[in-house]
Design a protein around this motif. Structure first.
Motif, PDB file in Angstrom:
ATOM      1  N   LEU A   8       6.499   3.148  -5.184  1.00 36.70           N
ATOM      2  CA  LEU A   8       6.091   4.048  -6.258  1.00 36.70           C
ATOM      3  C   LEU A   8       6.333   5.505  -5.905  1.00 36.70           C
ATOM      4  O   LEU A   8       6.560   6.336  -6.786  1.00 36.70           O
ATOM      5  CB  LEU A   8       4.601   3.844  -6.571  1.00 36.70           C
ATOM      6  CG  LEU A   8       4.203   2.455  -7.063  1.00 36.70           C
ATOM      7  CD1 LEU A   8       2.695   2.391  -7.281  1.00 36.70           C
ATOM      8  CD2 LEU A   8       4.933   2.110  -8.352  1.00 36.70           C
ATOM      9  N   GLU A   9       6.264   5.831  -4.630  1.00 33.71           N
ATOM     10  CA  GLU A   9       6.418   7.211  -4.180  1.00 33.71           C
ATOM     11  C   GLU A   9       7.862   7.456  -3.759  1.00 33.71           C
ATOM     12  O   GLU A   9       8.231   7.406  -2.587  1.00 33.71           O
ATOM     13  CB  GLU A   9       5.467   7.491  -3.016  1.00 33.71           C
ATOM     14  CG  GLU A   9       5.424   8.945  -2.573  1.00 33.71           C
ATOM     15  CD  GLU A   9       4.756   9.872  -3.561  1.00 33.71           C
ATOM     16  OE1 GLU A   9       5.062   9.776  -4.768  1.00 33.71           O
ATOM     17  OE2 GLU A   9       3.906  10.673  -3.148  1.00 33.71           O
ATOM     18  N   ASN A  10       8.717   7.672  -4.755  1.00 36.36           N
ATOM     19  CA  ASN A  10      10.120   7.965  -4.497  1.00 36.36           C
ATOM     20  C   ASN A  10      10.626   8.855  -5.625  1.00 36.36           C
ATOM     21  O   ASN A  10       9.991   8.962  -6.683  1.00 36.36           O
ATOM     22  CB  ASN A  10      10.942   6.674  -4.395  1.00 36.36           C
ATOM     23  CG  ASN A  10      10.879   5.859  -5.666  1.00 36.36           C
ATOM     24  OD1 ASN A  10      11.611   6.117  -6.617  1.00 36.36           O
ATOM     25  ND2 ASN A  10       9.971   4.875  -5.714  1.00 36.36           N
ATOM     26  N   LEU A  11      11.765   9.488  -5.405  1.00 31.68           N
ATOM     27  CA  LEU A  11      12.236  10.490  -6.354  1.00 31.68           C
ATOM     28  C   LEU A  11      12.593   9.894  -7.708  1.00 31.68           C
ATOM     29  O   LEU A  11      12.247  10.449  -8.759  1.00 31.68           O
ATOM     30  CB  LEU A  11      13.437  11.232  -5.756  1.00 31.68           C
ATOM     31  CG  LEU A  11      13.993  12.400  -6.575  1.00 31.68           C
ATOM     32  CD1 LEU A  11      12.904  13.413  -6.907  1.00 31.68           C
ATOM     33  CD2 LEU A  11      15.145  13.062  -5.823  1.00 31.68           C
ATOM     34  N   GLN A  12      13.281   8.768  -7.725  1.00 36.24           N
ATOM     35  CA  GLN A  12      13.690   8.168  -8.994  1.00 36.24           C
ATOM     36  C   GLN A  12      12.473   7.793  -9.844  1.00 36.24           C
ATOM     37  O   GLN A  12      12.444   8.074 -11.049  1.00 36.24           O
ATOM     38  CB  GLN A  12      14.542   6.934  -8.729  1.00 36.24           C
ATOM     39  CG  GLN A  12      15.044   6.247  -9.997  1.00 36.24           C
ATOM     40  CD  GLN A  12      16.063   5.173  -9.691  1.00 36.24           C
ATOM     41  OE1 GLN A  12      17.246   5.444  -9.519  1.00 36.24           O
ATOM     42  NE2 GLN A  12      15.603   3.941  -9.602  1.00 36.24           N
ATOM     43  N   THR A  13      11.468   7.182  -9.231  1.00 38.44           N
ATOM     44  CA  THR A  13      10.268   6.796  -9.969  1.00 38.44           C
ATOM     45  C   THR A  13       9.503   8.023 -10.454  1.00 38.44           C
ATOM     46  O   THR A  13       9.020   8.067 -11.587  1.00 38.44           O
ATOM     47  CB  THR A  13       9.367   5.921  -9.091  1.00 38.44           C
ATOM     48  OG1 THR A  13      10.084   4.733  -8.738  1.00 38.44           O
ATOM     49  CG2 THR A  13       8.089   5.529  -9.820  1.00 38.44           C
ATOM     50  N   ARG A  14       9.413   9.030  -9.608  1.00 37.90           N
ATOM     51  CA  ARG A  14       8.743  10.267 -10.019  1.00 37.90           C
ATOM     52  C   ARG A  14       9.418  10.864 -11.261  1.00 37.90           C
ATOM     53  O   ARG A  14       8.746  11.281 -12.208  1.00 37.90           O
ATOM     54  CB  ARG A  14       8.794  11.297  -8.892  1.00 37.90           C
ATOM     55  CG  ARG A  14       7.790  11.110  -7.778  1.00 37.90           C
ATOM     56  CD  ARG A  14       7.839  12.301  -6.834  1.00 37.90           C
ATOM     57  NE  ARG A  14       6.914  12.200  -5.731  1.00 37.90           N
ATOM     58  CZ  ARG A  14       6.730  13.164  -4.835  1.00 37.90           C
ATOM     59  NH1 ARG A  14       7.434  14.297  -4.922  1.00 37.90           N
ATOM     60  NH2 ARG A  14       5.853  13.018  -3.847  1.00 37.90           N
ATOM     61  N   LEU A  15      10.745  10.901 -11.249  1.00 34.02           N
ATOM     62  CA  LEU A  15      11.466  11.494 -12.372  1.00 34.02           C
ATOM     63  C   LEU A  15      11.320  10.658 -13.634  1.00 34.02           C
ATOM     64  O   LEU A  15      11.189  11.196 -14.742  1.00 34.02           O
ATOM     65  CB  LEU A  15      12.942  11.665 -12.010  1.00 34.02           C
ATOM     66  CG  LEU A  15      13.231  12.682 -10.897  1.00 34.02           C
ATOM     67  CD1 LEU A  15      14.686  12.588 -10.462  1.00 34.02           C
ATOM     68  CD2 LEU A  15      12.902  14.101 -11.357  1.00 34.02           C
ATOM     69  N   GLU A  47       0.846  -1.185   0.000  1.00 32.71           N
ATOM     70  CA  GLU A  47       0.000   0.000   0.000  1.00 32.71           C
ATOM     71  C   GLU A  47       0.888   1.244   0.000  1.00 32.71           C
ATOM     72  O   GLU A  47       1.712   1.442   0.887  1.00 32.71           O
ATOM     73  CB  GLU A  47      -0.892   0.018   1.246  1.00 32.71           C
ATOM     74  CG  GLU A  47      -1.946   1.106   1.243  1.00 32.71           C
ATOM     75  CD  GLU A  47      -2.990   0.905   0.161  1.00 32.71           C
ATOM     76  OE1 GLU A  47      -3.585   1.904  -0.271  1.00 32.71           O
ATOM     77  OE2 GLU A  47      -3.216  -0.253  -0.239  1.00 32.71           O
ATOM     78  N   PRO A  48       0.770   2.092  -1.020  1.00 32.16           N
ATOM     79  CA  PRO A  48       1.690   3.223  -1.138  1.00 32.16           C
ATOM     80  C   PRO A  48       1.459   4.283  -0.078  1.00 32.16           C
ATOM     81  O   PRO A  48       0.360   4.435   0.458  1.00 32.16           O
ATOM     82  CB  PRO A  48       1.384   3.772  -2.538  1.00 32.16           C
ATOM     83  CG  PRO A  48      -0.035   3.387  -2.786  1.00 32.16           C
ATOM     84  CD  PRO A  48      -0.193   2.055  -2.123  1.00 32.16           C
ATOM     85  N   LEU A  49       2.511   5.011   0.224  1.00 31.96           N
ATOM     86  CA  LEU A  49       2.454   6.142   1.144  1.00 31.96           C
ATOM     87  C   LEU A  49       2.741   7.398   0.334  1.00 31.96           C
ATOM     88  O   LEU A  49       3.781   7.498  -0.311  1.00 31.96           O
ATOM     89  CB  LEU A  49       3.486   5.979   2.262  1.00 31.96           C
ATOM     90  CG  LEU A  49       3.493   7.046   3.356  1.00 31.96           C
ATOM     91  CD1 LEU A  49       2.179   6.985   4.136  1.00 31.96           C
ATOM     92  CD2 LEU A  49       4.657   6.813   4.315  1.00 31.96           C
TER      93      LEU A  49
END
Length: 306
Positions: A118-125, A82-84
């Protein structure tokens, strides 16, 4: 053995996982997977096969009755916890075809882990720039904000990694922490840092120093001070454990000097540590590079200050 080429793309910025099929007497792929993943219910594995979520080297889905073939590879996407959601946004400071420089907010991990898959900087970029090859070039704690470098092309990662390994990158940090009137500044702190046996934190121990941090005073307000920190080495949690060891822990540090309960969804008390600047000679272009965070640290509320 080199990593095989994935037949399926990244999903939400996350690369697919793979398993090589060793020699064995399993009649079906299903039988092997049940043994290979004992922590996953057999019904769940069967369901993933029925939904076509496990594929071979050509990207063809395995079926529930697919025969086992040793020496092949199967691919799948790991189920994500479950994402945060982290309610803070990164800022791109610089971008070219190779280099990406980002101003990271507090609380956001750099790479996928646990609830932050999913909620991390590398994935966001990767999602934001539609480039699954974006990869971080160095570490920055989830709790720490500030400047961090990414590479956009795999062929150039090694050149930048070599800079960090040979200590040809100069980094400065800033922190709001306790103030000691008897500590003469500027000061260079040396100590030996080792992992704890029973936790993910580290500790200072007796022995030959393996860490070094230069500490300068920027400003003092009562029992707190604003510091500039220049680490000469890059040990895990080095700045946090050094200041805590000196009796001046960083404001809102939930790990040092004492490990506190997980903050979970509480984003109200960010660690007051900022990666302010990074400088280096670009190994690809030969240019002198210097980047600075545009973020600011926050002093404790006046009611808690003397």
């Amino acid at each position: 053995m080199a990593k095989p080429i994935a037949p399926i793309p990244h999903k939400d910025g996350i690369a697919p996982s793979f398993v090589g099929l060793p020699q064995g007497d399993w009649p079906l792929v299903l039988d092997f997977l049940i043994v290979r993943f004992p922590h996953v219910a057999a019904a769940d594995i069967r369901g993933r096969l029925l939904r076509g979520e496990v594929v071979d080297e050509a990207g063809t889905p395995y079926a529930v009755d697919s025969p086992y073939r040793a020496g092949t590879v199967l691919w799948y996407y790991r189920p994500q916890p479950e994402p945060l959601t982290v309610p803070f946004t990164e800022t791109i400071l610089y971008q070219d075809e190779i280099l990406l420089v980002v101003d990271k907010p507090h609380f956001l991990p750099v790479t996928p882990v646990g609830r932050y898959a999913l909620e991390n900087l590398q994935t966001r970029l990767r999602q934001r720039l539609d480039n699954p090859e974006i990869t971080t070039l160095h570490r920055l704690d989830k709790e720490t904000a500030g400047v961090i470098l990414f590479c956009q092309q795999p062929a150039h990662r090694h050149a930048y990694h070599a800079l960090f390994e040979s200590r040809q990158v100069q980094k400065t940090y800033e922190a709001i922490a306790g103030f000691r009137r008897d500590l003469v500044l500027p000061y260079v702190h040396h100590s030996r840092i080792e992992n704890r046996d029973d936790a993910f934190t580290v500790q200072e121990v007796a022995g030959a120093p393996n860490s070094e941090t230069a500490i300068e005073l920027i400003e003092q307000r009562g029992e707190y001070a604003h510091y500039r920190l220049a680490p000469h080495t890059g040990r895990k949690h080095q700045l946090r454990v050094h200041l805590a060891g000196l009796g001046i822990p960083i404001v809102n540090d939930a790990w040092y000097p004492e490990l506190m309960p997980d903050k979970g969804n509480d984003f109200s008390s960010p660690l007051q540590l900022l990666a302010r600047t990074i400088e280096f000679i670009d190994p690809v272009t030969g240019e002198a590079r210097q980047f600075s965070s545009q973020r600011a640290l926050a002093w404790p509320e006046p009611s808690t200050m003397s």
